[in-house]
Design a protein around this motif. Structure first.
Motif, short mmCIF file in Angstrom:
data_model
loop_
_atom_site.label_atom_id
_atom_site.label_comp_id
_atom_site.label_asym_id
_atom_site.label_seq_id
_atom_site.Cartn_x
_atom_site.Cartn_y
_atom_site.Cartn_z
N GLN A 9 -47.16 18.45 3.79
CA GLN A 9 -46.37 17.36 4.76
C GLN A 9 -44.78 17.29 3.70
O GLN A 9 -43.79 16.77 4.48
CB GLN A 9 -46.81 16.63 5.05
N ARG A 10 -44.92 17.40 2.00
CA ARG A 10 -43.75 16.49 1.65
C ARG A 10 -41.92 17.84 1.83
O ARG A 10 -41.73 17.84 2.15
CB ARG A 10 -43.83 16.57 0.86
N TRP B 153 -49.80 10.63 -5.84
CA TRP B 153 -50.14 10.85 -4.51
C TRP B 153 -51.56 10.25 -5.05
O TRP B 153 -51.82 9.25 -3.76
CB TRP B 153 -51.33 12.75 -4.58
N TYR C 79 -36.75 12.04 -0.44
CA TYR C 79 -36.87 13.52 -0.32
C TYR C 79 -36.81 14.35 -1.00
O TYR C 79 -36.36 14.90 -2.11
CB TYR C 79 -36.80 14.01 0.84
N ALA D 20 -41.52 15.22 4.37
CA ALA D 20 -42.45 13.64 4.69
C ALA D 20 -41.84 12.97 2.86
O ALA D 20 -41.21 14.27 2.13
CB ALA D 20 -43.69 13.52 4.66
N ALA E 153 -47.04 25.00 5.85
CA ALA E 153 -46.08 24.36 6.34
C ALA E 153 -45.34 25.17 7.44
O ALA E 153 -45.13 24.57 7.75
CB ALA E 153 -44.99 23.68 5.36
N ASP F 5 -52.79 19.50 0.91
CA ASP F 5 -52.02 19.40 2.32
C ASP F 5 -51.48 18.76 2.16
O ASP F 5 -49.70 18.05 2.78
CB ASP F 5 -53.55 18.75 3.22
N TRP F 6 -52.00 17.53 1.40
CA TRP F 6 -50.12 16.73 1.36
C TRP F 6 -48.52 16.76 1.31
O TRP F 6 -48.23 16.41 1.53
CB TRP F 6 -50.73 15.65 0.30
N SER G 12 -42.59 24.80 9.95
CA SER G 12 -41.63 23.50 9.36
C SER G 12 -41.68 22.83 8.35
O SER G 12 -40.93 22.09 8.31
CB SER G 12 -42.35 23.01 10.31
N SER G 13 -41.42 24.08 7.26
CA SER G 13 -41.15 23.58 5.83
C SER G 13 -39.30 23.67 6.56
O SER G 13 -39.16 25.04 6.55
CB SER G 13 -41.48 25.22 5.29
N CYS H 94 -42.03 19.62 4.89
CA CYS H 94 -42.29 19.50 5.64
C CYS H 94 -41.31 18.49 6.15
O CYS H 94 -40.32 17.79 7.09
CB CYS H 94 -43.33 19.57 6.76
#
Length: 286
Positions: A20-21, A196, A39, A25, A262, A16-17, A265-266, A23
């Motif tokens: 987000q990267r 993480w 990034y 983050a 993702a 999950d984390w 949005s990836s 996408c």
């Protein structure tokens, strides 16, 4: 262990984390004497391979019974787009000769040799010597691996499994869901998992989940000490084909699920782009 069992443990939160990267983050990557990346996509944009000009192998070589595919040369420091063209040609050569069966053994061996050459691992005493000794049975070796991988388990049952930084490149071009798991990619994944756990979750490495203790790989030459962010957490694999296979498969599952999660949005079109970002980031992680 199968994928369902693996991703339902501590790995799920990391997936999950990581999604987000993908996408956008931040990862806040930094290491001594290494280029920082705010990034993950910054690492993809900075991708460079090979370090020096690499001429293609000739189609035929005296003393070698196989035929190399016709490929363009690669300038030193080629970007991802240039490398994608070369990899597409390699992938097509491998797929075509493999699908044709044992009747195209010379072409199949040539495609494997070219893949080693692209990856800088076509060594006379290592992969080159192995290929020369096994080219006549190469289709059977690769077919055994492909069928074994189709079982969906992270433990290979192939006898005398050949798995190293060269063969992971061959398998990755032969299978659509297989990434290249070399010392750089392994180091980057280990760094992300470590960050993480210790920075984002603020937990001690004493409780680090075993499912994320990525096997790191010893690099060649002067970079050997810099491809493991924490040797007290991540084991360094040396000539361990079955463990290398296990962590390659687990990395496939993690990255595949993260990329799927993702979705649109990836910032990465496919797993090859994610792999390239990790490759660039993992040059030096400590």
């Amino acid at each position: 262990m199968n994928k369902s069992t693996y991703v339902t443990r501590s790995v799920k939160d990391f997936v999950d984390w990581l999604a987000q990267r993908l996408c956008g983050a931040p990862i806040h990557f930094a290491a001594p004497k290494a280029k920082p990346y705010q990034y993950l996509h910054d690492a993809l944009a900075a991708y460079q391979w090979p370090p020096r000009f690499k001429a293609p192998l000739p189609v035929s070589v005296s003393g070698r019974p196989y035929i190399h595919p016709s490929l363009p040369s690669l300038p030193g420091g080629s970007n991802f787009a240039v490398n994608t063209a070369s990899l597409s040609s390699l992938e097509n050569a491998l797929s075509t000769s493999y699908t044709a069966g044992s009747s195209r053994s010379n072409q199949l061996a040539g495609a494997v040799a070219a893949t080693f050459h692209w990856g800088g691992v076509y060594t006379k005493r290592g992969n080159g010597a192995w290929l020369l000794n096994n080219h006549h049975q190469l289709h059977g070796i690769l077919n055994g691996f492909v069928r074994d991988h189709a079982r969906g388990d992270d433990i290979s049952t192939v006898p005398n499994l050949r798995f190293n930084s060269g063969m992971t490149k061959v398998y990755a071009l032969l299978l659509s869901d297989f990434i290249i798991y070399d010392s750089r990619v392994a180091a980057a994944l280990a760094w992300l998992a470590h960050s993480w756990w210790t920075t984002w979750l603020k937990r001690s490495t004493l409780s680090f989940p075993a499912e994320l203790m990525f096997g790191c790989l010893a690099a060649n030459g002067s970079m050997a000490p810099f491809r493991n962010p924490d040797p007290t957490v991540f084991p360094t694999l040396r000539n361990c084909p079955y463990k290398h296979y296990t962590w390659n498969v687990r990395a496939n599952w993690i990255l595949g699920d993260a990329h799927k999660l993702a979705g649109g949005s990836s910032g990465f079109a496919n797993l090859r782009e994610v792999e390239a970002a990790l490759f660039q980031m993992g040059d030096r992680v400590c």
